[in-house]
Design a protein around this motif. Structure first.
Motif, short mmCIF file in Angstrom:
data_model
loop_
_atom_site.label_atom_id
_atom_site.label_comp_id
_atom_site.label_asym_id
_atom_site.label_seq_id
_atom_site.Cartn_x
_atom_site.Cartn_y
_atom_site.Cartn_z
N ALA A 159 35.63 13.60 -93.30
CA ALA A 159 35.30 13.26 -94.69
C ALA A 159 35.28 11.76 -94.90
O ALA A 159 34.44 11.22 -95.60
CB ALA A 159 36.31 13.92 -95.64
N GLN A 160 36.26 11.07 -94.26
CA GLN A 160 36.29 9.62 -94.40
C GLN A 160 35.10 8.97 -93.72
O GLN A 160 34.66 7.90 -94.12
CB GLN A 160 37.61 9.09 -93.82
CG GLN A 160 38.84 9.49 -94.65
CD GLN A 160 40.13 9.01 -94.03
OE1 GLN A 160 40.11 8.44 -92.95
NE2 GLN A 160 41.23 9.25 -94.70
N GLU A 200 40.24 11.77 -105.57
CA GLU A 200 40.22 13.03 -104.83
C GLU A 200 38.81 13.59 -104.89
O GLU A 200 38.20 13.66 -105.97
CB GLU A 200 41.21 14.04 -105.42
CG GLU A 200 41.24 15.36 -104.67
CD GLU A 200 42.21 16.35 -105.30
OE1 GLU A 200 42.18 17.53 -104.91
OE2 GLU A 200 42.99 15.95 -106.19
N VAL A 260 42.90 20.31 -89.73
CA VAL A 260 42.94 19.63 -91.03
C VAL A 260 42.77 18.13 -90.85
O VAL A 260 42.02 17.46 -91.58
CB VAL A 260 44.26 19.95 -91.77
CG1 VAL A 260 44.41 19.07 -93.00
CG2 VAL A 260 44.31 21.41 -92.15
N VAL A 261 43.48 17.55 -89.86
CA VAL A 261 43.36 16.13 -89.60
C VAL A 261 41.94 15.76 -89.21
O VAL A 261 41.38 14.76 -89.66
CB VAL A 261 44.36 15.70 -88.50
CG1 VAL A 261 44.11 14.26 -88.09
CG2 VAL A 261 45.79 15.88 -88.98
N PRO A 298 38.84 19.13 -99.31
CA PRO A 298 39.07 18.04 -100.25
C PRO A 298 40.04 17.01 -99.65
O PRO A 298 40.99 17.37 -98.95
CB PRO A 298 39.69 18.74 -101.46
CG PRO A 298 39.22 20.15 -101.36
CD PRO A 298 39.14 20.45 -99.90
N THR A 299 39.77 15.77 -99.90
CA THR A 299 40.63 14.71 -99.41
C THR A 299 40.86 13.70 -100.53
O THR A 299 40.13 13.68 -101.53
CB THR A 299 40.01 14.02 -98.19
OG1 THR A 299 40.93 13.07 -97.65
CG2 THR A 299 38.73 13.30 -98.57
N ASP A 300 41.90 12.88 -100.37
CA ASP A 300 42.20 11.89 -101.39
C ASP A 300 42.52 10.56 -100.74
O ASP A 300 42.95 10.51 -99.58
CB ASP A 300 43.36 12.35 -102.27
CG ASP A 300 44.61 12.62 -101.46
OD1 ASP A 300 45.33 11.67 -101.14
OD2 ASP A 300 44.86 13.81 -101.13
N GLU A 301 42.28 9.50 -101.50
CA GLU A 301 42.57 8.15 -101.03
C GLU A 301 43.19 7.36 -102.17
O GLU A 301 42.94 7.64 -103.36
CB GLU A 301 41.30 7.46 -100.51
CG GLU A 301 40.68 8.16 -99.31
CD GLU A 301 39.58 7.33 -98.66
OE1 GLU A 301 39.72 6.09 -98.64
OE2 GLU A 301 38.60 7.93 -98.19
N MET A 327 35.47 16.00 -102.57
CA MET A 327 35.07 16.89 -101.49
C MET A 327 33.64 16.51 -101.08
O MET A 327 32.76 16.41 -101.93
CB MET A 327 35.11 18.36 -101.91
CG MET A 327 34.75 19.34 -100.79
SD MET A 327 35.08 21.09 -101.23
CE MET A 327 33.80 21.36 -102.46
N ALA A 351 39.69 15.87 -92.29
CA ALA A 351 39.97 14.73 -93.16
C ALA A 351 39.33 13.47 -92.61
O ALA A 351 38.75 12.67 -93.34
CB ALA A 351 41.48 14.54 -93.31
#
Length: 673
Positions: free
Chosen positions: A15-16, A122, A8-9, A134-137, A124, A12
C-alpha cells in the motif's frame, strides 16, 4: 499466525508503494499555517474519498488533525484532486475515489511560541481487481508561533480573521468541488463525444460515395501499383498516404484550437466556440453555406478549389519519396473539397460547443473513416475488382446528401432564432420544412423527381426502395409533432415544444402546490419558458428568495437555446413521470440560459474581476457558472439550498432516468438533514 503476520506486513508495504505521501507546512503569517498531505497514487490505483459510507461500503479515507497545546484548527479540512464518482454494482451505492493525486489541507493557528501538530491518515488503496488492506500513516509538524504585540490595532485582528474566514466558509463547497468540476463534466463529454465520433465516422464513409471522391479511388491506388521497392515498400507508402490524409484534415483544426488556447487561455477558447455556436452571425453564415452546398449537390453549380492550386499540387505529386505521397494526399483533399467541404463543415460546427478536444477528436474520426478505404485498397489492390463501377448512382448519393444538408442547415437558423427570440422558426414551421424535405427525398429515391445530372432509371432497385421506406417512415414519425407529439428521438434538433402555437392537451401544465403562478411577475418569464409545463424562475436571486419562503431546495438548470443535449435531457429524462413529480413538488426550479443574447438593464450588469462588463443574460449566467462551479458545459444541474450551499455533487448529461431520480432524491435527503 506467523504467515498471517507476514502477509499483513507485505500488504501494508504494498500500500505504501502504490500510494506515496508527502507532508508540507506553509507559513501564511501571523502564526497561521497551512498543513498539507499530498498523496501520489500509482497509475491504475485509487483511494476512496472521505465518504462517509454506510455499513458494507468501501473504506473511506479519514484524515485527522490533532493540535497540541497553544494550537487551534482554523476551518475544516479542504480536499483537492480529481474526484471520480460512479455507481458501483458491487457495493450497490454511489462511491467516489481519487486517482493520480489527492491533496488534504488543514489550516492551524499557533497562539504560543511553538506547537507540535500531528496529522493522521487512514486509507485503502485499490485497483480494478484488488484492494490492499487499510493502512494508516502519521505525520508530525513543529510550528513556530508569533507573539502578538501588546497594542496591536483591532483592525489588524479583524483583517486576519477575515483572511482566514473565507476558506472556512468555502470548505463544504470545496470538498465537493472536484466532483463539480470534473466528474459531471467528464461524464457529459464522454456521453456526447461518442455520439459525435459515430456521426463523424458515418459522414466519413458517406463522403467516399460522392461523385468527386469515389472515381479517385482507382486513380490514386494505381499510383502505388507503379511504385518501386517491392510489396514491403508499397505497404509503407500506402500507410503514409492514409496518415497524410488524416493529418491534412485534423491538424489544421487542432492547430487553430491549440493556438487559441495558448494565446488566450481556456476561457478564450470556450468563448470563441460559444460565439460560433450561439451568435446570430456565424449561425446565419453556416445556414447560408449549407444552403449553397445543398444547391451545389442538387446540380445547380460546382464548387471547386482554384484550378491553379490543384494543378500545382498535382504536379508535385508526381515526385518520388515522402513529398510525392504528401502532395498526392493533398491533391485528393483539394479535388474532393466540393463534396467533403459541407460534410466537414457539418462535423466541425456540430462539435464546437466549447469543448477543447471534441472538434479535434471528431475530425480525427471523420478523416480516419475517409482515409481507411484508400489505405486498404492501396495495401490490397486486388480488392478493386470487387468495387462497384462509377455511374449515375454516385450522383444520386450526392443529391441525397443535398437533402440532408438542407435539413441540417435549418438547425443553425433555429439556434439564432431561439437565442435572439426572433420568432421566425417555431417548432411547427421547423417540422413542416423537415417533413417536406424528407418527403421530396423519398420521392427522389422512388424516381418521381429527377435532377439535371441524374441518369435514367429504368427500374427501381431494392436498395433505393429500402431507403425510400426508411425515409417515408421517418416522415410519418414526424407528422404527429405538428400537433405537439414530443418526438423524443429528435428532441436535440427541434426547437422546444414551448415555441409551438398549437399543442393538443395544452394547458395541463404540471404545477406544484407552492409553485409560482403562471401569471406571477418573474424576471425574463415573458420570453423564457421551462419544458414540459413546469413552472419556475429564470433569475437565481428570485429563486433563492422563493425557496426560503416555501422551504424547498433549489434545482439550478444551466442550459442553452442551442444546447442539443439539454433538449434530449428535457424530452427523455425530465418527461419521465417520476422525475416530473419530484421537480414539480419538491424543488424550486431556476433555468439559467448561458447563451441568451438579451441585453439587460444597466442595474443588472455584472463586472468581472478583470473589469469586463457583462451586459447580456447569457454572458452573466455563463460567468456565474464558470466562477462558482468551474464549468462552461450544458446541461449542468446543481442542487442547493436558499443559502447557496450545495447539497450533493452536480449532475451532467446522462440519459439514465434512474440516475437522475437518485440525484434528485439525494438532494432532498441532504436538504432535510
Amino acid at each position: 499466525m506467523l504467515l498471517v503476520a507476514m502477509a499483513v506486513v507485505t500488504f501494508a508495504a504494498s500500500a505504501q508503494e502504490v500510494v506515496k505521501w508527502k507532508s508540507e507546512s506553509k507559513d501564511l503569517g501571523n502564526g497561521l499555517y497551512r498543513l498539507e498531505l499530498r498523496a501520489t497514487i500509482e497509475k491504475g490505483w485509487h483511494i476512496y474519498d472521505m465518504g462517509p459510507y454506510e455499513l458494507g461500503g468501501p473504506v473511506a479515507t479519514v484524515v485527522k488533525t490533532e493540535p497540541a497545546k497553544d494550537a487551534v484548527l482554523e476551518g475544516d479540512l479542504k480536499v483537492e484532486g480529481k474526484l471520480v464518482r460512479h455507481y458501483d454494482d458491487i457495493y450497490e451505492m454511489e462511491i467516489g475515489y481519487y486517482e493520480n493525486e489527492a491533496l488534504f489541507a488543514q489550516q492551524v493557528r499557533v497562539n504560543g511560541a511553538e506547537a507540535e501538530v500531528k496529522m493522521m491518515v487512514e486509507y485503502m488503496a485499490c485497483n480494478e481487481g484488488t484492494c490492499l488492506p487499510p493502512t494508516d500513516e502519521e505525520f508530525s509538524f513543529t510550528l513556530k508561533g508569533v507573539a502578538a504585540p501588546a497594542a496591536e490595532p483591532a483592525a489588524a485582528e479583524a483583517a486576519a480573521a477575515e483572511e482566514v474566514a473565507a476558506p472556512a466558509e468555502e470548505v463544504k463547497a470545496e470538498q465537493a468541488a472536484p466532483a463539480a468540476e470534473v466528474a459531471p463534466a467528464e461524464k457529459e463529454q464522454e456521453g456526447s463525444i461518442w455520439a459525435y465520433i459515430l456521426e463523424a465516422i458515418l459522414w466519413g464513409f458517406a463522403a467516399l460515395l460522392t461523385p468527386c471522391v469515389f472515381p479517385m479511388v482507382p486513380m490514386t491506388v494505381s499510383y502505388f501499383l507503379k511504385g518501386e521497392g517491392g510489396a514491403a515498400m508499397g505497404r509503407v507508402r500506402a500507410s503514409l498516404y492514409g496518415f497524410f490524409i488524416v493529418a491534412l484534415y485534423t491538424l489544421p483544426i487542432a492547430a487553430i484550437i491549440v493556438i487559441t488556447r495558448v494565446v488566450g487561455g481556456d476561457a478564450v477558447t470556450a468563448d470563441i466556440f460559444n460565439w460560433l455556436a450561439t451568435h446570430w452571425l456565424p449561425n446565419i453564415i453556416f445556414f447560408i453555406v449549407f444552403m449553397v452546398f445543398a444547391a451545389s449537390f442538387f446540380g445547380a453549380f460546382e464548387i471547386t478549389m482554384p484550378s491553379w492550386l490543384v494543378n500545382k499540387t498535382d504536379e508535385k505529386a508526381d515526385t518520388k519519396g515522402l513529398g510525392g505521397i504528401f502532395f498526392l494526399a493533398l491533391t485528393l483533399v483539394l479535388v474532393s473539397f466540393s463534396c467533403t467541404g459541407p460534410i466537414v463543415g457539418s462535423v466541425l460546427i456540430k462539435s464546437t460547443s466549447g469543448e477543447f478536444w471534441t472538434p479535434i477528436v471528431t475530425m480525427l474520426a471523420f478523416s480516419l473513416a475517409f482515409a481507411l478505404p484508400f489505405t486498404l485498397l492501396a495495401l490490397f489492390p486486388s480488392l478493386l475488382k470487387n468495387m462497384p463501377k462509377s455511374g449515375g448512382w454516385l450522383n444520386s448519393v450526392k443529391v441525397v446528401i443535398g437533402f440532408i444538408e438542407v435539413a441540417l442547415g435549418m438547425k443553425f437558423l433555429s439556434v439564432a432564432d431561439q437565442t435572439y427570440h426572433w420568432g421566425l422558426l417555431d417548432r411547427e414551421i421547423y417540422l413542416a420544412i423537415w417533413i417536406v424535405v424528407f418527403t421530396l427525398m423519398g420521392l427522389y429515391l422512388l424516381g418521381k423527381i429527377k435532377f439535371a445530372h441524374d441518369s435514367d432509371m429504368p427500374y427501381l432497385g431494392v436498395g433505393r426502395l429500402t431507403l425510400a421506406i426508411v425515409v417515408f417512415s421517418f416522415v410519418v414519425y414526424m407528422i404527429p409533432g405538428m400537433w405537439g407529439a414530443p418526438l423524443k428521438g429528435l428532441s436535440g434538433y427541434l426547437p422546444p415544444l414551448t415555441s409551438q402555437d398549437f399543442v393538443i392537451g395544452q394547458g395541463t401544465a404540471v404545477v406544484a402546490p407552492n409553485a409560482p403562478a403562471a401569471g406571477e411577475q418573474r424576471k425574463y418569464a415573458d420570453f423564457l419558458h421551462l419544458p414540459n409545463g413546469l413552472q419556475g424562475f429564470f433569475d437565481l436571486k428570485e429563486a433563492e428568495a422563493y425557496a426560503a419562503k416555501v422551504d424547498k431546495p433549489i434545482f439550478i438548470d444551466f442550459t442553452g437555446h442551442g444546447c442539443v443535449n439539454c433538449r434530449e435531457m428535457e424530452q427523455r429524462v425530465w418527461s419521465d413521470p417520476q422525475v416530473m413529480q419530484i421537480l414539480a413538488n419538491e424543488y424550486v426550479i431556476v433555468a439559467l440560459y448561458m447563451d441568451d443574447k438579451t441585453e439587460l438593464p444597466e442595474s443588472d450588469w455584472v463586472t468581472t474581476d478583470t473589469g469586463k462588463v457583462l451586459k447580456s443574460l447569457g454572458k452573466i449566467n455563463s460567468h456565474y457558472a464558470l466562477k462558482n462551479y468551474g464549468v462552461n458545459a450544458q446541461p449542468y444541474y446543481i442542487l442547493k439550498n436558499a443559502e447557496g450551499e450545495m447539497l450533493v455533487d452536480p449532475h451532467g448529461y446522462d440519459l439514465e432516468v434512474a440516475n437522475f431520480v437518485k440525484f434528485l432524491q439525494d438532494g432532498i435527503e441532504a436538504y432535510k438533514k
